[in-house]
Design a protein around this motif. Structure first.
Motif, mmCIF file in Angstrom:
data_model
loop_
_atom_site.group_PDB
_atom_site.id
_atom_site.type_symbol
_atom_site.label_atom_id
_atom_site.label_comp_id
_atom_site.label_asym_id
_atom_site.label_seq_id
_atom_site.Cartn_x
_atom_site.Cartn_y
_atom_site.Cartn_z
ATOM 1 N N LEU A 27 0.843 -1.197 0.000
ATOM 2 C CA LEU A 27 0.000 0.000 0.000
ATOM 3 C C LEU A 27 0.874 1.242 0.000
ATOM 4 O O LEU A 27 1.878 1.293 0.714
ATOM 5 C CB LEU A 27 -0.886 -0.003 1.254
ATOM 6 N N THR A 28 0.485 2.233 -0.794
ATOM 7 C CA THR A 28 1.158 3.532 -0.785
ATOM 8 C C THR A 28 0.146 4.589 -0.363
ATOM 9 O O THR A 28 -0.883 4.767 -1.021
ATOM 10 C CB THR A 28 1.742 3.866 -2.179
ATOM 11 N N ILE A 29 0.448 5.248 0.750
ATOM 12 C CA ILE A 29 -0.417 6.315 1.265
ATOM 13 C C ILE A 29 0.070 7.629 0.664
ATOM 14 O O ILE A 29 1.245 7.995 0.831
ATOM 15 C CB ILE A 29 -0.371 6.354 2.809
ATOM 16 N N LEU A 30 -0.806 8.300 -0.060
ATOM 17 C CA LEU A 30 -0.456 9.531 -0.771
ATOM 18 C C LEU A 30 -1.009 10.728 -0.001
ATOM 19 O O LEU A 30 -2.215 10.953 0.022
ATOM 20 C CB LEU A 30 -1.032 9.510 -2.190
ATOM 21 N N ILE A 31 -0.118 11.488 0.603
ATOM 22 C CA ILE A 31 -0.530 12.594 1.465
ATOM 23 C C ILE A 31 -0.364 13.920 0.737
ATOM 24 O O ILE A 31 0.753 14.351 0.449
ATOM 25 C CB ILE A 31 0.275 12.582 2.780
ATOM 26 N N GLY A 32 -1.491 14.541 0.406
ATOM 27 C CA GLY A 32 -1.464 15.854 -0.220
ATOM 28 C C GLY A 32 -1.451 15.807 -1.736
ATOM 29 O O GLY A 32 -1.263 14.763 -2.360
ATOM 30 N N GLN A 33 -1.629 16.986 -2.319
ATOM 31 C CA GLN A 33 -1.832 17.084 -3.766
ATOM 32 C C GLN A 33 -0.598 16.736 -4.594
ATOM 33 O O GLN A 33 -0.729 16.188 -5.685
ATOM 34 C CB GLN A 33 -2.326 18.489 -4.127
ATOM 35 N N TYR A 34 0.609 17.031 -4.105
ATOM 36 C CA TYR A 34 1.804 16.759 -4.914
ATOM 37 C C TYR A 34 1.991 15.260 -5.112
ATOM 38 O O TYR A 34 2.250 14.794 -6.223
ATOM 39 C CB TYR A 34 3.042 17.395 -4.287
ATOM 40 N N GLN A 88 -11.580 5.095 -2.430
ATOM 41 C CA GLN A 88 -11.752 3.669 -2.731
ATOM 42 C C GLN A 88 -11.456 3.343 -4.195
ATOM 43 O O GLN A 88 -11.110 2.218 -4.521
ATOM 44 C CB GLN A 88 -13.168 3.216 -2.370
ATOM 45 N N ASP A 89 -11.555 4.357 -5.054
ATOM 46 C CA ASP A 89 -11.255 4.145 -6.479
ATOM 47 C C ASP A 89 -9.785 3.800 -6.705
ATOM 48 O O ASP A 89 -9.433 3.257 -7.760
ATOM 49 C CB ASP A 89 -11.576 5.402 -7.302
ATOM 50 N N TYR A 90 -8.928 4.139 -5.742
ATOM 51 C CA TYR A 90 -7.486 3.972 -5.932
ATOM 52 C C TYR A 90 -6.919 2.769 -5.169
ATOM 53 O O TYR A 90 -5.754 2.436 -5.322
ATOM 54 C CB TYR A 90 -6.761 5.259 -5.510
ATOM 55 N N LEU A 91 -7.761 2.151 -4.360
ATOM 56 C CA LEU A 91 -7.351 0.948 -3.631
ATOM 57 C C LEU A 91 -7.310 -0.241 -4.590
ATOM 58 O O LEU A 91 -7.986 -0.222 -5.599
ATOM 59 C CB LEU A 91 -8.336 0.677 -2.495
ATOM 60 N N PRO A 92 -6.530 -1.275 -4.335
ATOM 61 C CA PRO A 92 -5.747 -1.509 -3.122
ATOM 62 C C PRO A 92 -4.340 -0.928 -3.140
ATOM 63 O O PRO A 92 -3.636 -0.992 -2.143
ATOM 64 C CB PRO A 92 -5.685 -3.040 -3.071
ATOM 65 N N GLU A 93 -3.919 -0.337 -4.275
ATOM 66 C CA GLU A 93 -2.527 0.115 -4.372
ATOM 67 C C GLU A 93 -2.280 1.433 -3.650
ATOM 68 O O GLU A 93 -1.269 1.598 -2.960
ATOM 69 C CB GLU A 93 -2.126 0.250 -5.843
ATOM 70 N N PHE A 94 -3.200 2.381 -3.806
ATOM 71 C CA PHE A 94 -3.005 3.727 -3.257
ATOM 72 C C PHE A 94 -4.128 4.118 -2.303
ATOM 73 O O PHE A 94 -5.279 3.733 -2.510
ATOM 74 C CB PHE A 94 -2.943 4.754 -4.390
ATOM 75 N N PHE A 95 -3.762 4.920 -1.285
ATOM 76 C CA PHE A 95 -4.751 5.454 -0.351
ATOM 77 C C PHE A 95 -4.478 6.947 -0.215
ATOM 78 O O PHE A 95 -3.568 7.350 0.497
ATOM 79 C CB PHE A 95 -4.638 4.765 1.012
ATOM 80 N N PRO A 96 -5.247 7.809 -0.926
ATOM 81 C CA PRO A 96 -5.007 9.256 -0.856
ATOM 82 C C PRO A 96 -5.583 9.872 0.424
ATOM 83 O O PRO A 96 -6.681 9.529 0.839
ATOM 84 C CB PRO A 96 -5.727 9.800 -2.090
ATOM 85 N N LEU A 97 -4.810 10.780 1.015
ATOM 86 C CA LEU A 97 -5.222 11.467 2.247
ATOM 87 C C LEU A 97 -4.950 12.955 2.145
ATOM 88 O O LEU A 97 -4.062 13.384 1.402
ATOM 89 C CB LEU A 97 -4.411 10.960 3.449
ATOM 90 N N VAL A 98 -5.664 13.718 2.952
ATOM 91 C CA VAL A 98 -5.325 15.116 3.177
ATOM 92 C C VAL A 98 -4.133 15.131 4.134
ATOM 93 O O VAL A 98 -3.900 14.158 4.862
ATOM 94 C CB VAL A 98 -6.543 15.878 3.760
ATOM 95 N N HIS A 99 -3.376 16.206 4.152
ATOM 96 C CA HIS A 99 -2.236 16.297 5.067
ATOM 97 C C HIS A 99 -2.737 16.354 6.509
ATOM 98 O O HIS A 99 -3.709 17.051 6.806
ATOM 99 C CB HIS A 99 -1.405 17.546 4.754
ATOM 100 N N PRO A 100 -2.077 15.640 7.417
ATOM 101 C CA PRO A 100 -2.528 15.636 8.817
ATOM 102 C C PRO A 100 -2.118 16.878 9.618
ATOM 103 O O PRO A 100 -2.202 16.879 10.845
ATOM 104 C CB PRO A 100 -1.865 14.378 9.391
#
Length: 194
Positions: free
Chosen positions: A121-128, A150-162
């Motif tokens: 899994l790759t967690i993608l934090i933020g727009q860049y 969910q459209d990007y799972l199972p490989e990617f999990f996009p998040l807002v910056h914490p």
């Protein structure tokens, strides 16, 4: 470049990073061979760079909370790689840190990722991170990407910056804490408990 040390040396020798190397600043990332989850954020903050420890701030505390992992698991289990869009603090801007430098991830991410055979899994934090890894063009809204995570799972999990700066965003988007974060925890726990 066959080893992480080879890659690190090449990064430090690169003219793009010369000013950092001359000041004794090394690239800040983590890529244990046993990593199962990769966290791609923007770039180290000044505190992280000065302490030589990635996600070493309030944002990191919140990120670990979101994933449901403690400090020791995050830093010492070998489950987490941290490969940001730039491995150096880019400087201060008018409203926060400057963006990661262009071309940095293109040059260095793939050689490092090739040394991590167990990533799930790759967690993608933020727009860049999201624009780069999800090949987004134009003005794709971060909120939209995170909402449709969910459209990007199972490989990617996009998040807002914490970051604590995102309190207003989270107040406006209550679905994030109600739906996205519980699902993130579940995915992370499944992966690291195998």
């Amino acid at each position: 470049m066959e080893t992480l040390e080879d890659i690190k040396k090449a990064i430090m020798d690169d003219p793009q990073n010369q000013s950092y190397t001359e000041r004794g600043i090394e690239p800040l990332f983590a890529a244990p061979k046993t990593a199962r989850i990769n966290i791609v954020g923007q770039a180290p903050g000044i505190k992280a760079q000065e302490t030589r420890l990635y996600w070493n701030d309030k944002s990191g505390d919140r990120l670990r909370e979101w994933m449901g992992v403690d400090y020791d698991t995050f830093y010492h289990s070998g489950y987490f790689a941290v490969i940001p869009m730039d491995f150096y603090f880019p400087g201060h801007g008018k409203s926060g840190d400057l963006p990661p430098r262009k071309g940095f991830a293109e040059k260095w991410h793939q050689p490092i990722l090739e040394l991590l055979p167990d990533l799930e899994l790759t967690i993608l934090i933020g727009q860049y991170a999201q624009k780069y890894y999800l090949h987004q063009k134009g003005t794709v809204k971060l909120t939209n990407t995170v909402y449709h995570y969910q459209d990007y799972l199972p490989e990617f999990f996009p998040l807002v910056h914490p970051s604590p700066r995102n309190q207003i965003w989270m107040a406006k988007n209550p679905w994030f804490m109600k739906t996205v974060i519980p699902d993130l925890k579940e995915h992370v726990q499944k992966i690291i408990s195998r």
